[in-house]
Design a protein around this motif. Structure first.
Motif, PDB file in Angstrom:
ATOM      1  N   ASP A 168       0.971  -1.462   0.066  1.00 35.48           N
ATOM      2  CA  ASP A 168       0.068  -0.490   0.257  1.00 35.48           C
ATOM      3  C   ASP A 168       0.796   1.193  -0.188  1.00 35.48           C
ATOM      4  OD1 ASP A 168      -2.557  -1.514   0.192  1.00 35.48           O
ATOM      5  OD2 ASP A 168      -2.732  -0.999   2.299  1.00 35.48           O
ATOM      6  N   SER A 189       3.113   1.062  -3.585  1.00 40.06           N
ATOM      7  CA  SER A 189       2.597   0.188  -4.945  1.00 40.06           C
ATOM      8  C   SER A 189       2.587   1.701  -5.710  1.00 40.06           C
ATOM      9  CB  SER A 189       1.559  -0.124  -4.632  1.00 40.06           C
ATOM     10  OG  SER A 189       0.223   1.244  -3.993  1.00 40.06           O
ATOM     11  N   GLY A 190       2.501   1.053  -6.607  1.00 42.13           N
ATOM     12  CA  GLY A 190       2.604   2.402  -8.369  1.00 42.13           C
ATOM     13  C   GLY A 190       4.048   2.046  -8.850  1.00 42.13           C
ATOM     14  N   LYS A 191       4.089   3.124 -10.181  1.00 43.62           N
ATOM     15  CA  LYS A 191       4.469   2.650 -11.338  1.00 43.62           C
ATOM     16  C   LYS A 191       6.264   3.369 -10.836  1.00 43.62           C
ATOM     17  CE  LYS A 191       5.644   3.706 -15.952  1.00 43.62           C
ATOM     18  NZ  LYS A 191       4.805   3.375 -17.315  1.00 43.62           N
ATOM     19  N   TRP A 192       6.305   4.115  -9.794  1.00 41.75           N
ATOM     20  CA  TRP A 192       7.477   5.626  -9.653  1.00 41.75           C
ATOM     21  C   TRP A 192       7.577   5.169  -8.272  1.00 41.75           C
ATOM     22  CZ3 TRP A 192       8.260   6.549 -14.209  1.00 41.75           C
ATOM     23  CH2 TRP A 192       7.018   7.188 -14.881  1.00 41.75           C
ATOM     24  N   LYS A 193       6.889   5.233  -7.009  1.00 40.71           N
ATOM     25  CA  LYS A 193       7.777   5.469  -6.286  1.00 40.71           C
ATOM     26  C   LYS A 193       9.404   4.389  -5.691  1.00 40.71           C
ATOM     27  CE  LYS A 193       3.386   6.259  -2.738  1.00 40.71           C
ATOM     28  NZ  LYS A 193       2.280   5.826  -3.901  1.00 40.71           N
ATOM     29  N   MET A 212       2.725  14.172 -11.693  1.00 37.71           N
ATOM     30  CA  MET A 212       3.270  12.766 -10.959  1.00 37.71           C
ATOM     31  C   MET A 212       4.275  12.557 -10.105  1.00 37.71           C
ATOM     32  SD  MET A 212       1.890   9.721 -10.034  1.00 37.71           S
ATOM     33  CE  MET A 212       0.539   9.425 -11.340  1.00 37.71           C
ATOM     34  N   LYS A 253       3.716  14.707  -6.972  1.00 39.89           N
ATOM     35  CA  LYS A 253       1.875  13.854  -5.914  1.00 39.89           C
ATOM     36  C   LYS A 253       2.799  12.723  -5.608  1.00 39.89           C
ATOM     37  CE  LYS A 253      -1.264  10.266  -6.772  1.00 39.89           C
ATOM     38  NZ  LYS A 253      -0.799   9.202  -5.448  1.00 39.89           N
ATOM     39  N   GLU A 254       4.080  11.791  -5.905  1.00 43.16           N
ATOM     40  CA  GLU A 254       4.129  10.636  -5.079  1.00 43.16           C
ATOM     41  C   GLU A 254       4.976  11.031  -4.129  1.00 43.16           C
ATOM     42  OE1 GLU A 254       3.124   7.918  -6.133  1.00 43.16           O
ATOM     43  OE2 GLU A 254       3.263   7.042  -7.329  1.00 43.16           O
ATOM     44  N   ASP A 267       3.717  12.096  -1.119  1.00 43.01           N
ATOM     45  CA  ASP A 267       3.063  10.466  -0.702  1.00 43.01           C
ATOM     46  C   ASP A 267       3.679  10.338  -0.308  1.00 43.01           C
ATOM     47  OD1 ASP A 267       0.305  10.079  -1.152  1.00 43.01           O
ATOM     48  OD2 ASP A 267       0.496   8.404  -3.134  1.00 43.01           O
TER      49      ASP A 267
END
Length: 113
Positions: free
Chosen positions: A19, A22-26, A55, A58-59, A62
């Motif tokens: 959680d 996750s995602g393409k960039w973190k 993006m 945003k990342e 997060d």
């Protein structure tokens, strides 16, 4: 929690990790900060191929919210913003190294097929 089987607790821990990461960039952003320690926004943007400004912003927010990175505003002209891993974020370094080793091994295996 005592009545919950160990594998269920471990699966919940894995889900918690996914959680957050996750995602393409973190993982790519964290990797950039592992390799270079402190990076400016534009440096990370250059390191992470294909990510947009929006993006990345945003990342980074997060990751900061999850206490994995620290954002520091330097009083320069023009103002410089620098990002680095927190102590908690640095705990991911071993995972990044393991992913790197596995990725190299996997690429060799697939190419040799």
């Amino acid at each position: 929690m005592c009545d919950v089987p160990k594998h269920k607790i471990e699966m919940m821990a894995i889900q918690d990790s996914l959680d957050v990461l996750s995602g393409k960039w973190k993982i790519a952003i964290i990797s950039s900060l592992c390799y270079y320690n402190k990076r400016r926004f534009s440096d990370i943007l250059n390191d992470v191929v294909g990510i947009s400004n929006k993006m990345l912003s945003k990342e980074l927010k997060d990751l900061e919210m999850n206490m994995l990175i620290r954002r520091t505003v330097l009083s320069t002209q023009p103002i410089t913003v620098q990002y680095e891993l927190t102590e908690h974020g640095l705990s991911l370094r071993t995972i990044i190294n393991n992913l790197t080793e596995w990725g190299i091994m996997h690429r060799k295996k697939v190419v040799e097929k």
